[in-house]
Design a protein around this motif. Sequence first.
Motif, PDB file in Angstrom:
ATOM      1  N   THR A 129       0.811  -1.222   0.000  1.00 12.16           N
ATOM      2  CA  THR A 129       0.000   0.000   0.000  1.00 12.16           C
ATOM      3  C   THR A 129       0.846   1.275   0.000  1.00 12.16           C
ATOM      4  O   THR A 129       0.355   2.340  -0.358  1.00 12.16           O
ATOM      5  N   ASP A 173      -2.936   4.106  -3.217  1.00  7.10           N
ATOM      6  CA  ASP A 173      -4.329   4.501  -3.483  1.00  7.10           C
ATOM      7  C   ASP A 173      -4.429   5.992  -3.784  1.00  7.10           C
ATOM      8  O   ASP A 173      -5.190   6.409  -4.662  1.00  7.10           O
ATOM      9  N   ASN A 177      -5.843   7.698  -7.177  1.00 12.89           N
ATOM     10  CA  ASN A 177      -6.974   8.636  -7.084  1.00 12.89           C
ATOM     11  C   ASN A 177      -6.609  10.008  -7.641  1.00 12.89           C
ATOM     12  O   ASN A 177      -7.388  10.630  -8.378  1.00 12.89           O
TER      13      ASN A 177
END
Length: 202
Positions: A129, A173, A177
């Motif tokens: 992540t 992420d 985005n």
Amino acid sequence: MKTDSQYFYSVARGKMREKAIKLHVERYLEVGFFNKNEKDPYQANSTYFTSQPIATDEVVGVTRLIFEKLDELPTLQNFRIFDIERIKLQQLEVIRYAELSAFTKLPAHDVALGLLKTALQYSLQIGITHWVCCVDERVYNYMNRIFKFPFRLIGEPRVYLGSNTIPCVLVLDDVLNTVREERPALYDYLVEQETRYLEVLN
């Protein structure tokens, strides 16, 4: 991105991994980042990614992800990290982060985005992540300005490997985005699954 179809990107295994390491070492010796006979302590715990022209098995670009305990990552060893950022990173499971490093290529080969895409897709598949990284200030500014990559500063910049370098984290992420909002064509490219990438994802 137009020239990307001329290259094949993959996780480097076996002889290809040896070629990736060789290119990394040779290029870093050329520019003075490594000294002759210097040992790279991160090779054993790294996954390498390569780019090759479609017609040959020559490696023309490489990057890697280093998998180590947090405090043993190069960025955390070589920069003064802000306390609050260290605490945030310490809250992550060890399987959720890696350090992106060893980014290099031969001149005249436009493979940087392809290597990033390959490392990104691999990371997302295995559950990474966060990327820890230390980035040359010029590259940092370019990636922010042109590609809108949302680097998070985590420590004090300093001269490292010959240039002013910024320690930072990319939350994957957030990258996707932000890029989806700011650079839709780049987002499509980063998430696109192509036949020549399938080796990476299997």
